[in-house]
Enzyme design. Sequence first.
Site, PDB file in Angstrom:
ATOM      1  N   GLU A  49      36.901  43.650  65.114  1.00  0.00           N
ATOM      2  CA  GLU A  49      37.686  43.772  63.876  1.00  0.00           C
ATOM      3  C   GLU A  49      38.271  45.173  63.673  1.00  0.00           C
ATOM      4  O   GLU A  49      38.371  45.641  62.537  1.00  0.00           O
ATOM      5  CB  GLU A  49      36.879  43.324  62.646  1.00  0.00           C
ATOM      6  N   HIS A 276      29.211  44.339  57.779  1.00  0.00           N
ATOM      7  CA  HIS A 276      28.147  43.901  58.693  1.00  0.00           C
ATOM      8  C   HIS A 276      27.261  45.102  59.017  1.00  0.00           C
ATOM      9  O   HIS A 276      27.732  46.233  58.974  1.00  0.00           O
ATOM     10  CB  HIS A 276      28.742  43.392  60.014  1.00  0.00           C
TER      11      HIS A 276
END
Lengths: 410, 410
Positions: A49, A276
């Site tokens: 990402e 995360h």
Amino acid sequence: MEGDPALRLRVFDLNCWAIRYLSKRRQERIRLIGDMLCQEDFDLVLLQEVWSEWDYSDLKVKLGGCYPFSHYFRSGVIGSGLCVFSRFPILDTLLYQYSLNGYPYMLQHGDWFCSKSVGSMGARQVLAWELASLLPCSHQLHAEYCRQKDAYLPHRLVQAWELAQFIRHTSKAADVVLLGGDLNMHPEDVGIRLLRGWTGLRDAFAEATHFEGCEDGCTFVPNNCFTDKSELLPFPLGIRIDYILYKAISNFMVKCEELKTTTGAAPGMDVPFSDHEAVMATLHIQRQRQAAGATLTTAEPVLADVVTEARTEVSVGLRAAQRQRYSSGRMALLALLLLLLQAVAALGALAGLDTGQPFPKLSFCLLAFLAIGILLLATGLHLFHTMEVKMLHSTEEQMQMVLWMLQERP
Amino acid sequence: MEGDPALRLRVFDLNCWAIRYLSKRRQERIRLIGDMLCQEDFDLVLLQEVWSEWDYSDLKVKLGGCYPFSHYFRSGVIGSGLCVFSRFPILDTLLYQYSLNGYPYMLQHGDWFCSKSVGSMGARQVLAWELASLLPCSHQLHAEYCRQKDAYLPHRLVQAWELAQFIRHTSKAADVVLLGGDLNMHPEDVGIRLLRGWTGLRDAFAEATHFEGCEDGCTFVPNNCFTDKSELLPFPLGIRIDYILYKAISNFMVKCEELKTTTGAAPGMDVPFSDHEAVMATLHIQRQRQAAGATLTTAEPVLADVVTEARTEVSVGLRAAQRQRYSSGRMALLALLLLLLQAVAALGALAGLDTGQPFPKLSFCLLAFLAIGILLLATGLHLFHTMEVKMLHSTEEQMQMVLWMLQERP
């Protein structure tokens, strides 16, 4: 040979959640990630990402000293978001894009617009006088938006299958295979069991001698200030969806000495690196006298059960896709019929054949525009679902082939 | 070990030109291909351009007796057109779709709409008591429509590069690698030299002890009743664009004993199998005492020249793609500006601000529709060329990496 020098390999994996204009405090977090990576001195850094090439370039400049080798996997319009930083020379790279990745009309989920892929690279590390090939992959599968009614499960299973096949086909001559990434699957999910069973990859969390970090190794936790708490209501501890998996082929042996996850903001910082948690593994790699052979970690009858379970889910997806292909095709046909009817009516009117009350012109035109719009949209959907059916069918067939092979083997 | 039993492997490769509703005498030709394959009893049959699954199913039923194993590579909306029939069990398959494949707006060429891919499979053949892994690939690259001004050269080079990388990454543990297909490149073209140089594959035509067939091994010849003679005016003998390439890895040795091509219609038939001639190779595979090692056929300084040449062509393509991305972006911006101007004018009219002669309503609406159309089209093109730039850039970078590696090697 047992006395061969061992290699201690430190691997870092993080889904960076770095979407331009959308992710909160992105630039600040990228800066923090860069600083931490510089201090920590890992051997391999697998990031997901990182959607903007500017962010990658910033990291590359900052990390040039400690990680002289790096690669950004370019693909699609938005990109793959994958990049790797390495202390070892990167010899070769290959990117594989999954054939299915959600639906273009699910704009709110947006997975379709990113090109979800697995990036693979070969790196070489001098182990005193021996060479070990490493094949680290960095990747991300389709997100799960609703666990109770997971419409994307068949697509995620196709991706897990393609990932497993990609690893099997590309890693045959590697000494050590490493896979790090956000799999968007819980450890007990069928996709993870399929991936691990069919490739023989071991889960660093399960194998680690020493663990430190969030409870149960979770990487998507409610304590993180960027996560949506309501999403995690059924899982008060959070979920573990980011993994470091590994296996040794030929005559090498890998053990996971230590696994760590970050736990929110690091000391002295008020912001975590991402939504995360990062996963950090210390692997111990040693050459061994006897070739271990390519063994699967899952016993074959169990593997057959897992493949059967995955195949059933893919079949469910296939039937749904066939239904959608049929309805979109029918819709396109109806729109075409309506257009033809209108054309006939218009020609009739031009030829002076209509005798009764004429249809109001504006409504007539609007109806024609609507029909054209529906025709185009339904045709597009029909083509998309045709492709979806093809890929689901192909995966189901491949799984069937594997089941035959597993059953035939003595 | 020199006395090990050898394997004589007969490989058949054909671009079948089987496009439903478009290819002449398709069903008849597919029937003839099936009959011939039944009689000839090859070991491996690699077919391209079998675009319809019905044709594959017909062939599968007919060939079930002599070729019990087969695989059709499904992909995209139209499909990959690739299939394989084999006397040996097919263990595993993998399909890789090239990232670039022409332009969607070049409707007359249509390559973009097919998903050009390389299909790979692992097959196992019992050589008395030894096992040899085969990795046959069947594939097709973008067609060349104008040799003098070949707009697709950069895309074809990206495909050749991706094909080479795919082979390098997937074939490391194979004993024998086979590649058959329509490469749409002449033997001396940079793409072929790149593919052969970077993978170490040998050309069956160049290596064959015995050759029989069309002069110079041509497979697209003016004598074929389906070819467009005007296309072949500069090449009175025809061109060689269909290949069987091979190499042995580890401790196997492969020699091409015989290469044949078909020469138009077979005796007793009034129609050739396709607009391409088929290529048939007889390979002699033997285990040898000494591992040959993974050698490249092209000497490294020569290989560096080939990679440099290919990289230059890719750079030319990259600059063209960047220009197109820029112009389509500018066009989209102008259309957006026009729409905004119109919106301002319309709002002005609604607020009663316009004093002079009003713009005719119909022209105003038509202009708005035109602007919307151009905006959508130009945005689509901009996104497409952004992706093209990404992939060309990525290939250029990978080639640069290889050049560094070649130059650094002692």
